[in-house]
Design an enzyme around this catalytic site. Structure first.
Site, PDB file in Angstrom:
ATOM      1  N   HIS A  94     -32.619  19.016  27.478  1.00 18.80           N
ATOM      2  CA  HIS A  94     -31.486  18.720  28.477  1.00 18.80           C
ATOM      3  C   HIS A  94     -31.436  17.629  28.821  1.00 18.80           C
ATOM      4  O   HIS A  94     -32.257  17.023  29.077  1.00 18.80           O
ATOM      5  CB  HIS A  94     -31.766  19.862  29.626  1.00 18.80           C
ATOM      6  CG  HIS A  94     -30.816  20.083  30.733  1.00 18.80           C
ATOM      7  ND1 HIS A  94     -29.635  20.823  30.537  1.00 18.80           N
ATOM      8  CD2 HIS A  94     -30.545  19.291  31.755  1.00 18.80           C
ATOM      9  CE1 HIS A  94     -28.830  20.652  31.493  1.00 18.80           C
ATOM     10  NE2 HIS A  94     -29.398  19.699  32.305  1.00 18.80           N
ATOM     11  N   MET A 116     -25.870  25.896  38.560  1.00 22.25           N
ATOM     12  CA  MET A 116     -26.858  24.887  39.434  1.00 22.25           C
ATOM     13  C   MET A 116     -27.476  25.680  40.464  1.00 22.25           C
ATOM     14  O   MET A 116     -27.082  26.346  41.172  1.00 22.25           O
ATOM     15  CB  MET A 116     -26.120  23.774  40.001  1.00 22.25           C
ATOM     16  CG  MET A 116     -25.277  22.905  39.121  1.00 22.25           C
ATOM     17  SD  MET A 116     -26.179  22.097  37.555  1.00 22.25           S
ATOM     18  CE  MET A 116     -27.483  21.235  38.585  1.00 22.25           C
ATOM     19  N   MET A 145     -22.582  14.917  34.257  1.00 18.35           N
ATOM     20  CA  MET A 145     -22.054  15.039  35.916  1.00 18.35           C
ATOM     21  C   MET A 145     -21.624  13.769  36.243  1.00 18.35           C
ATOM     22  O   MET A 145     -22.079  12.603  36.811  1.00 18.35           O
ATOM     23  CB  MET A 145     -23.716  15.222  36.562  1.00 18.35           C
ATOM     24  CG  MET A 145     -24.132  16.429  36.575  1.00 18.35           C
ATOM     25  SD  MET A 145     -25.959  16.516  37.100  1.00 18.35           S
ATOM     26  CE  MET A 145     -26.702  16.051  35.383  1.00 18.35           C
ATOM     27  N   ASP A 199     -30.299  25.765  36.027  1.00 19.14           N
ATOM     28  CA  ASP A 199     -30.439  24.164  36.224  1.00 19.14           C
ATOM     29  C   ASP A 199     -30.997  23.927  37.602  1.00 19.14           C
ATOM     30  O   ASP A 199     -29.835  23.982  38.602  1.00 19.14           O
ATOM     31  CB  ASP A 199     -29.295  23.639  35.523  1.00 19.14           C
ATOM     32  CG  ASP A 199     -29.817  21.867  35.544  1.00 19.14           C
ATOM     33  OD1 ASP A 199     -30.963  21.681  35.865  1.00 19.14           O
ATOM     34  OD2 ASP A 199     -28.957  21.211  35.064  1.00 19.14           O
ATOM     35  N   PHE A 235     -30.122  15.088  41.407  1.00 24.30           N
ATOM     36  CA  PHE A 235     -31.855  14.528  41.278  1.00 24.30           C
ATOM     37  C   PHE A 235     -32.619  15.675  40.969  1.00 24.30           C
ATOM     38  O   PHE A 235     -32.212  16.844  41.165  1.00 24.30           O
ATOM     39  CB  PHE A 235     -32.214  14.327  42.898  1.00 24.30           C
ATOM     40  CG  PHE A 235     -31.442  13.156  43.554  1.00 24.30           C
ATOM     41  CD1 PHE A 235     -31.666  11.694  43.331  1.00 24.30           C
ATOM     42  CD2 PHE A 235     -30.057  13.540  44.340  1.00 24.30           C
ATOM     43  CE1 PHE A 235     -30.774  10.913  43.802  1.00 24.30           C
ATOM     44  CE2 PHE A 235     -29.502  12.428  44.980  1.00 24.30           C
ATOM     45  CZ  PHE A 235     -29.722  11.312  44.560  1.00 24.30           C
ATOM     46  N   MET A 250     -25.454  11.268  34.471  1.00 27.80           N
ATOM     47  CA  MET A 250     -24.959  11.032  36.015  1.00 27.80           C
ATOM     48  C   MET A 250     -24.248   9.623  36.128  1.00 27.80           C
ATOM     49  O   MET A 250     -24.847   8.545  35.475  1.00 27.80           O
ATOM     50  CB  MET A 250     -26.248  11.158  36.925  1.00 27.80           C
ATOM     51  CG  MET A 250     -26.989  12.260  36.834  1.00 27.80           C
ATOM     52  SD  MET A 250     -28.226  12.584  38.085  1.00 27.80           S
ATOM     53  CE  MET A 250     -28.985  13.953  37.645  1.00 27.80           C
ATOM     54  N   HIS A 280     -25.510  17.569  29.758  1.00 24.23           N
ATOM     55  CA  HIS A 280     -24.912  17.967  30.966  1.00 24.23           C
ATOM     56  C   HIS A 280     -24.299  17.038  31.588  1.00 24.23           C
ATOM     57  O   HIS A 280     -24.667  15.988  32.083  1.00 24.23           O
ATOM     58  CB  HIS A 280     -26.012  18.756  31.862  1.00 24.23           C
ATOM     59  CG  HIS A 280     -25.637  18.988  33.312  1.00 24.23           C
ATOM     60  ND1 HIS A 280     -26.555  19.140  34.636  1.00 24.23           N
ATOM     61  CD2 HIS A 280     -24.341  19.075  33.767  1.00 24.23           C
ATOM     62  CE1 HIS A 280     -26.033  19.467  35.415  1.00 24.23           C
ATOM     63  NE2 HIS A 280     -24.557  19.384  35.102  1.00 24.23           N
ATOM     64  N   GLY A 298     -34.783  23.452  40.147  1.00 27.87           N
ATOM     65  CA  GLY A 298     -35.480  24.246  40.985  1.00 27.87           C
ATOM     66  C   GLY A 298     -36.332  25.295  40.244  1.00 27.87           C
ATOM     67  O   GLY A 298     -36.861  26.033  40.812  1.00 27.87           O
ATOM     68  N   SER A 312     -35.787  19.207  31.290  1.00 24.68           N
ATOM     69  CA  SER A 312     -34.701  17.923  31.509  1.00 24.68           C
ATOM     70  C   SER A 312     -35.576  16.746  31.347  1.00 24.68           C
ATOM     71  O   SER A 312     -36.257  16.390  32.097  1.00 24.68           O
ATOM     72  CB  SER A 312     -34.004  18.295  32.745  1.00 24.68           C
ATOM     73  OG  SER A 312     -33.659  16.985  33.119  1.00 24.68           O
ATOM     74  N   GLY A 323     -36.414  17.779  41.162  1.00 22.62           N
ATOM     75  CA  GLY A 323     -37.497  17.917  41.965  1.00 22.62           C
ATOM     76  C   GLY A 323     -36.911  18.467  43.413  1.00 22.62           C
ATOM     77  O   GLY A 323     -37.616  18.687  44.225  1.00 22.62           O
ATOM     78  N   ASP A 356     -29.318  14.878  31.171  1.00 21.59           N
ATOM     79  CA  ASP A 356     -28.499  14.837  32.305  1.00 21.59           C
ATOM     80  C   ASP A 356     -27.769  13.521  32.640  1.00 21.59           C
ATOM     81  O   ASP A 356     -28.474  12.395  32.702  1.00 21.59           O
ATOM     82  CB  ASP A 356     -29.344  14.919  33.606  1.00 21.59           C
ATOM     83  CG  ASP A 356     -29.741  16.305  33.706  1.00 21.59           C
ATOM     84  OD1 ASP A 356     -29.108  17.236  33.613  1.00 21.59           O
ATOM     85  OD2 ASP A 356     -31.098  16.739  33.804  1.00 21.59           O
TER      86      ASP A 356
HETATM   87  C1  DX5 Z   1     -30.085  18.047  38.533  1.00 21.50           C
HETATM   88  C2  DX5 Z   1     -30.068  18.146  37.118  1.00 21.50           C
HETATM   89  C3  DX5 Z   1     -31.236  18.752  36.480  1.00 21.50           C
HETATM   90  C4  DX5 Z   1     -32.665  18.401  37.241  1.00 21.50           C
HETATM   91  C5  DX5 Z   1     -33.253  19.328  37.193  1.00 21.50           C
HETATM   92  O1  DX5 Z   1     -28.968  17.348  39.186  1.00 21.50           O
HETATM   93  O2  DX5 Z   1     -28.886  18.642  36.458  1.00 21.50           O
HETATM   94  O3  DX5 Z   1     -31.112  18.924  35.216  1.00 21.50           O
HETATM   95  O4  DX5 Z   1     -33.101  17.526  36.015  1.00 21.50           O
HETATM   96  O5  DX5 Z   1     -34.624  18.947  37.821  1.00 21.50           O
HETATM   97  P1  DX5 Z   1     -35.593  20.113  38.266  1.00 21.50           P
HETATM   98  O6  DX5 Z   1     -36.172  21.134  37.302  1.00 21.50           O
HETATM   99  O7  DX5 Z   1     -36.707  19.198  38.796  1.00 21.50           O
HETATM  100  O8  DX5 Z   1     -35.064  20.653  39.720  1.00 21.50           O
HETATM  101 ZN    ZN Z   2     -28.700  19.291  34.320  1.00 23.27          ZN
END
Ligand code: DX5
Ligand code: ZN
Length: 225
Positions: free
Chosen positions: A34, A139, A70, A177, A145, A38, A68, A179, A9, A147, A36
């Site tokens: 990937h 998810m 969101m 996706d 976020f 938002m 993705h 953690g 990502s 991390g 993201d």
């Molecule tokens: C979270 C995102 C993820 C994010 C994952 O809302 O959709 O794609 O980048 O980040 P890590 O791998 O750090 O959990």
């Molecule tokens: Zn994502």
């Protein structure tokens, strides 16, 4: 079809040099990028629109881009991301009133379609749209976020989705996706995932290749169903 797909990502990449970062992670062994999106409405954070996707394509990025969304509403974003070079577009069921129609919209614009489930979103939608999706994305964290820590109950949900995919007889990817790290990726794969998004685990380290190699090594011991 490739057994396991690693999809870094770029949310955790250095945005000041996104083209170079994306190229670097592909050279380090990424299969898919990937991406993201938002909107500070569907999730409490604001990232990239379709211009960023187009910019990566113009920069020369050839790898599949897994968008993705969101964001809500999604309809216009689907059209603009498809035009900007997205390969797959995944949406959350809560982001559209007409889910069946919106998945069809993704297909009509030449992309594969993914359906994303938040940790507390039930899987019921799969009863009705399994024939319209190419990816189920679970998810492992609440979106918004990078991390965050993987929520353990996602493992049970992965097993449930894997079972549904097997019963459907369809060629559907099971993507995870949030953690995902080198030290939990095998357990996540064992539960059924075959496509792995990882942001902070890869971009948080100076050597992207060593992280991706460690992930592949951990996956090597897992039997692909
Ligand atoms: C979270 C995102 C993820 C994010 C994952 O809302 O959709 O794609 O980048 O980040 P890590 O791998 O750090 O959990
Ligand atoms: Zn994502």
């Amino acid at each position: 079809m490739k057994e396991f797909i690693i999809a870094p990502s770029i949310l955790s990449a250095n945005f000041a040099c996104l083209g170079e970062e994306t190229q670097k992670v592909i050279e380090a062994g990424a299969d898919v990028i990937h991406f993201d999106v938002m909107d500070n409405h569907f999730v409490p954070n604001l990232t990239m629109g379709s211009m960023f996707c187009q910019a990566l394509r113009d920069y020369g990025i050839k790898a599949p881009i897994d968008v993705h969304l969101m964001a809500s509403p999604v309809e216009e974003l689907i059209v603009s991301f498809a035009k900007a070079g997205a390969s797959n577009i995944s949406i959350h069921p809560e982001a559209t009133i007409h889910l069946d129609r919106t998945l069809q919209l993704i297909k009509d614009h030449g992309c594969t379609a993914g359906l994303v489930f938040n940790p507390a979103t039930p899987l019921d939608h799969l009863d009705y749209v399994m024939d319209k999706i190419d990816i189920v994305l679970l998810m492992g964290v609440n979106p918004g976020f990078g991390g965050q820590s993987f929520i353990p109950s996602t493992l049970k949900k992965l097993r449930q989705v894997k079972q549904r995919i097997i019963e459907s007889g369809q060629n559907i990817r099971l993507e995870i996706d949030g953690g995902v790290k080198a030290d939990n990726i095998a357990e996540i794969a064992q539960a059924g995932a075959d496509m792995f998004v990882a942001g902070s685990a890869i971009f948080g380290q100076p050597d992207y290749k060593s992280v991706i190699d460690a992930m592949r090594k951990a996956l090597a011991g897992v039997k692909y169903a």
